[in-house]
Design a protein around this motif. Sequence first.
Motif, mmCIF file in Angstrom:
data_model
loop_
_atom_site.group_PDB
_atom_site.id
_atom_site.type_symbol
_atom_site.label_atom_id
_atom_site.label_comp_id
_atom_site.label_asym_id
_atom_site.label_seq_id
_atom_site.Cartn_x
_atom_site.Cartn_y
_atom_site.Cartn_z
ATOM 1 N N HIS A 93 -3.577 46.526 9.411
ATOM 2 C CA HIS A 93 -2.343 46.860 10.102
ATOM 3 C C HIS A 93 -2.444 48.061 11.043
ATOM 4 C CE1 HIS A 93 -0.814 44.228 6.979
ATOM 5 N NE2 HIS A 93 0.245 44.056 7.756
ATOM 6 N N ALA A 94 -3.510 48.823 10.967
ATOM 7 C CA ALA A 94 -3.647 50.007 11.820
ATOM 8 C C ALA A 94 -5.013 49.990 12.485
ATOM 9 C CB ALA A 94 -3.483 51.271 10.985
ATOM 10 N N ALA A 95 -5.031 50.510 13.705
ATOM 11 C CA ALA A 95 -6.300 50.601 14.422
ATOM 12 C C ALA A 95 -7.167 51.685 13.775
ATOM 13 C CB ALA A 95 -6.041 50.940 15.884
ATOM 14 N N GLU A 96 -8.463 51.587 14.004
ATOM 15 C CA GLU A 96 -9.380 52.558 13.414
ATOM 16 C C GLU A 96 -9.102 53.948 13.967
ATOM 17 O OE1 GLU A 96 -14.167 53.285 13.015
ATOM 18 O OE2 GLU A 96 -13.417 51.282 13.444
ATOM 19 N N GLU A 134 -6.298 55.508 13.561
ATOM 20 C CA GLU A 134 -4.847 55.663 13.680
ATOM 21 C C GLU A 134 -4.130 55.488 12.334
ATOM 22 O OE1 GLU A 134 -3.351 56.513 16.535
ATOM 23 O OE2 GLU A 134 -5.348 56.624 17.426
ATOM 24 N N GLU A 135 -4.873 55.488 11.249
ATOM 25 C CA GLU A 135 -4.278 55.275 9.929
ATOM 26 C C GLU A 135 -3.233 56.321 9.562
ATOM 27 O OE1 GLU A 135 -7.622 55.308 10.387
ATOM 28 O OE2 GLU A 135 -8.320 53.301 9.857
ATOM 29 N N PRO A 136 -3.492 57.627 9.797
ATOM 30 C CA PRO A 136 -2.470 58.620 9.437
ATOM 31 C C PRO A 136 -1.161 58.431 10.199
ATOM 32 C CG PRO A 136 -4.576 59.691 9.753
ATOM 33 C CD PRO A 136 -4.733 58.276 10.205
ATOM 34 N N ASP A 137 -1.256 58.071 11.471
ATOM 35 C CA ASP A 137 -0.045 57.855 12.268
ATOM 36 C C ASP A 137 0.730 56.641 11.773
ATOM 37 O OD1 ASP A 137 -0.684 60.011 13.886
ATOM 38 O OD2 ASP A 137 -1.845 58.759 15.278
ATOM 39 N N TYR A 138 0.026 55.595 11.393
ATOM 40 C CA TYR A 138 0.687 54.406 10.868
ATOM 41 C C TYR A 138 1.424 54.710 9.561
ATOM 42 C CZ TYR A 138 1.451 49.777 8.929
ATOM 43 O OH TYR A 138 2.037 48.670 8.381
ATOM 44 N N VAL A 139 0.752 55.430 8.681
ATOM 45 C CA VAL A 139 1.375 55.780 7.403
ATOM 46 C C VAL A 139 2.588 56.667 7.634
ATOM 47 C CG1 VAL A 139 1.034 57.012 5.223
ATOM 48 C CG2 VAL A 139 -0.747 55.502 6.086
ATOM 49 N N ALA A 140 2.467 57.640 8.520
ATOM 50 C CA ALA A 140 3.582 58.547 8.790
ATOM 51 C C ALA A 140 4.777 57.784 9.369
ATOM 52 C CB ALA A 140 3.147 59.657 9.752
ATOM 53 N N SER A 141 4.526 56.866 10.307
ATOM 54 C CA SER A 141 5.622 56.118 10.904
ATOM 55 C C SER A 141 6.287 55.193 9.887
ATOM 56 C CB SER A 141 5.148 55.315 12.102
ATOM 57 O OG SER A 141 4.229 54.313 11.707
ATOM 58 N N GLU A 142 5.500 54.593 8.972
ATOM 59 C CA GLU A 142 6.068 53.746 7.926
ATOM 60 C C GLU A 142 6.921 54.548 6.954
ATOM 61 O OE1 GLU A 142 6.034 50.333 7.337
ATOM 62 O OE2 GLU A 142 5.351 50.339 9.417
ATOM 63 N N VAL A 143 6.456 55.725 6.591
ATOM 64 C CA VAL A 143 7.221 56.563 5.669
ATOM 65 C C VAL A 143 8.528 57.004 6.317
ATOM 66 C CG1 VAL A 143 7.246 58.809 4.498
ATOM 67 C CG2 VAL A 143 5.224 57.362 4.363
ATOM 68 N N ILE A 144 8.468 57.382 7.566
ATOM 69 C CA ILE A 144 9.693 57.817 8.260
ATOM 70 C C ILE A 144 10.656 56.652 8.433
ATOM 71 C CG2 ILE A 144 10.565 58.646 10.482
ATOM 72 C CD1 ILE A 144 7.997 60.370 10.640
ATOM 73 N N ASP A 145 10.142 55.473 8.819
ATOM 74 C CA ASP A 145 11.006 54.301 9.015
ATOM 75 C C ASP A 145 11.666 53.866 7.710
ATOM 76 O OD1 ASP A 145 10.359 54.287 11.665
ATOM 77 O OD2 ASP A 145 8.846 52.684 11.479
ATOM 78 N N ARG A 146 10.947 53.924 6.618
ATOM 79 C CA ARG A 146 11.500 53.486 5.340
ATOM 80 C C ARG A 146 12.429 54.540 4.724
ATOM 81 N NH1 ARG A 146 6.825 49.921 2.422
ATOM 82 N NH2 ARG A 146 6.236 48.802 4.300
ATOM 83 N N ALA A 147 12.278 55.788 5.101
ATOM 84 C CA ALA A 147 13.111 56.844 4.549
ATOM 85 C C ALA A 147 14.455 56.926 5.261
ATOM 86 C CB ALA A 147 12.400 58.195 4.627
ATOM 87 N N SER A 148 14.496 56.540 6.510
ATOM 88 C CA SER A 148 15.758 56.618 7.263
ATOM 89 C C SER A 148 16.622 55.401 6.943
ATOM 90 C CB SER A 148 15.479 56.721 8.754
ATOM 91 O OG SER A 148 14.782 55.582 9.208
ATOM 92 N N PRO A 149 17.926 55.628 6.683
ATOM 93 C CA PRO A 149 18.810 54.498 6.311
ATOM 94 C C PRO A 149 19.165 53.611 7.451
ATOM 95 C CG PRO A 149 19.957 56.632 6.074
ATOM 96 C CD PRO A 149 18.563 56.901 6.546
#
Length: 74
Positions: free
Chosen positions: A54-57, A59-74
């Motif tokens: 799911h993430a480019a080589e 770019e893993e930290p950015d993918y994880v950060a964006s997923e955490v932010i997207d899932r945390a926001s209502p």
Amino acid sequence: MKKTGFLYRVFDLYYDGFRSMKLGRTLWVIILIKLFVIFVILKLFFFPNFLKTHAAEGEEPDYVASEVIDRASP
């Protein structure tokens, strides 16, 4: 070597116990096979590398950060 330490006593307990058993080596082989199945075989089939798909080589930290932010926001 200090022979009254906790780790030495635990090791000595298992060492003496399995040494005096007739099936001690067979039991250790069964334990090692079970650990191999649990940690290697199950990892390969049931826990694929999700970030690699799911993430480019690099770019893993950015993918994880964006997923955490997207899932945390209502």
